[in-house]
Design a protein around this motif. Structure first.
Motif, PDB file in Angstrom:
ATOM      1  N   SER A  21       0.842  -1.192   0.000  1.00 49.99           N
ATOM      2  CA  SER A  21       0.000   0.000   0.000  1.00 49.99           C
ATOM      3  C   SER A  21       0.876   1.241   0.000  1.00 49.99           C
ATOM      4  O   SER A  21       1.981   1.234   0.545  1.00 49.99           O
ATOM      5  CB  SER A  21      -0.897   0.025   1.249  1.00 49.99           C
ATOM      6  OG  SER A  21      -1.747  -1.093   1.293  1.00 49.99           O
ATOM      7  N   THR A  23       0.298   5.629   0.318  1.00 49.95           N
ATOM      8  CA  THR A  23      -0.607   6.769   0.481  1.00 49.95           C
ATOM      9  C   THR A  23       0.171   8.065   0.371  1.00 49.95           C
ATOM     10  O   THR A  23       1.237   8.209   0.974  1.00 49.95           O
ATOM     11  CB  THR A  23      -1.315   6.706   1.846  1.00 49.95           C
ATOM     12  OG1 THR A  23      -2.094   5.513   1.914  1.00 49.95           O
ATOM     13  CG2 THR A  23      -2.230   7.903   2.033  1.00 49.95           C
ATOM     14  N   SER A  25       0.170  12.194   0.945  1.00 49.52           N
ATOM     15  CA  SER A  25      -0.458  13.224   1.762  1.00 49.52           C
ATOM     16  C   SER A  25       0.306  14.521   1.577  1.00 49.52           C
ATOM     17  O   SER A  25       1.441  14.530   1.116  1.00 49.52           O
ATOM     18  CB  SER A  25      -0.472  12.816   3.230  1.00 49.52           C
ATOM     19  OG  SER A  25       0.845  12.629   3.710  1.00 49.52           O
ATOM     20  N   ALA A  75      -8.795   8.140  -1.394  1.00 52.67           N
ATOM     21  CA  ALA A  75      -7.837   7.952  -0.302  1.00 52.67           C
ATOM     22  C   ALA A  75      -6.422   8.327  -0.708  1.00 52.67           C
ATOM     23  O   ALA A  75      -5.502   8.182   0.102  1.00 52.67           O
ATOM     24  CB  ALA A  75      -7.867   6.505   0.167  1.00 52.67           C
ATOM     25  N   SER A  77      -4.446   6.788  -2.558  1.00 52.26           N
ATOM     26  CA  SER A  77      -3.671   5.584  -2.289  1.00 52.26           C
ATOM     27  C   SER A  77      -3.590   4.694  -3.517  1.00 52.26           C
ATOM     28  O   SER A  77      -4.513   4.651  -4.336  1.00 52.26           O
ATOM     29  CB  SER A  77      -4.292   4.799  -1.140  1.00 52.26           C
ATOM     30  OG  SER A  77      -4.243   5.529   0.066  1.00 52.26           O
TER      31      SER A  77
END
Length: 122
Positions: A21, A23, A25, A75, A77
């Motif tokens: 995964s 992500t 930000s 998300a 992601s």
């Protein structure tokens, strides 16, 4: 600035699966593409797979049919499902994000994560 965080690496046996995964930000207008690269000890970093924000994906030949990249735009992601892992897949896997930032004028940049280690034993 954009921060990228990967997770999901580990030690598995050949033939098993892992899901990575990643992500993103921070401050950006839009993520353009998200992708995975890998670097094995003593080797150069190589591209594995990329997906656009529209869902178009591409893979390096060595992982076609075994890896699947997917995206969750809400998300920010991206995921890499890795099936039927081989010893040769062992590497530090990096996530790269290509994004737009700015207000009046948009600029393009990219950011890398620190990597997550995948080790496949025979």
């Amino acid at each position: 600035q954009v921060q990228v965080l990967e997770s999901g690496g580990g030690l598995v046996q050949a033939g098993e699966s892992l899901k990575l995964s990643c992500t993103a930000s921070g401050t950006f207008v839009r993520l353009n593409t998200m992708g995975w690269f890998r670097q094995a000890p003593g080797k150069e970093r190589e591209w594995v797979a990329t997906i656009t924000n529209g869902g178009y994906s591409e893979y390096t030949e060595a992982v076609k049919g075994r890896f699947n990249i997917s995206l969750d735009n809400a998300a920010n992601s991206v995921y890499l499902q890795m099936d039927d892992l081989e010893v040769e897949d062992s590497a530090l896997y990096y996530c790269k994000v290509d994004y737009l930032y700015g207000s009046m004028i948009y600029r393009r940049s990219d950011a890398w994560g620190q990597g997550t280690l995948v080790t496949v034993s025979s």
